[in-house]
Design an enzyme around this catalytic site. Sequence first.
Site, PDB file in Angstrom:
ATOM      1  N   HIS A  25       0.853  -1.200   0.000  1.00 36.07           N
ATOM      2  CA  HIS A  25       0.000   0.000   0.000  1.00 36.07           C
ATOM      3  C   HIS A  25       0.881   1.239   0.000  1.00 36.07           C
ATOM      4  CE1 HIS A  25      -3.315   2.671   0.957  1.00 36.07           C
ATOM      5  NE2 HIS A  25      -2.551   3.191   1.914  1.00 36.07           N
ATOM      6  N   PRO A  26       0.595   2.191  -0.803  1.00 37.71           N
ATOM      7  CA  PRO A  26      -0.462   2.231  -1.816  1.00 37.71           C
ATOM      8  C   PRO A  26       0.043   1.721  -3.157  1.00 37.71           C
ATOM      9  CG  PRO A  26       0.508   4.407  -1.628  1.00 37.71           C
ATOM     10  CD  PRO A  26       1.235   3.509  -0.648  1.00 37.71           C
TER      11      PRO A  26
END
Length: 139
Positions: A118-119
Site C-alpha cells: 500500500h499504496p
Amino acid sequence: ILAVEHLSALSPIPIDYDNIPGCTYCKPEVASIGLTEEEAINRGFKIKVGKFPLSASGKAMAVSSTEGFAKIIFDTEYGELLGFHMIGENATELVSEIAVAKSLEATYEEILKIIHPHPTISEVIPESAAVALDEPIHI
C-alpha cells in the site's frame, strides 16, 4: 515451445484457453482473462462479481489516473476464480497476477487474504474480491 515439446514426445501440459490474458495497450489500458459474467452464466455457473473503481484507489489518486475499474468473477459453489477484467492504470501488468491465481486454482477467500503493498494499483485485486464477498472496505 508447446509444438517442440510435442515433436520431442515430452507430454506437454495442454494450453488452458480460459487462462490466456488479453491486453490492449491504450490509455487507459485494458486487460482481461477468463470468463465474462455472461460466459460464466451460460456455462452454468452461479457467480459472485466484485467491481472496484480506480477512483477509490489511493495510488490511482496519487498518480492522477482514476479512470477505470477492476472486476472479478467467482463461482459461488467452490469460490473458483472464473474471470478478471480491468480498465485502467497498470491493467496489462496486473492481469499476470490473476493468471497465476487461476493456474493455482485460488479461491476468492485466498485472493482476499493476499497482502498487497500500500499504496499500489494492485490493491484493486483484493478490493474487488472483497466487493464480491460483500466485505468492501474502501467503497
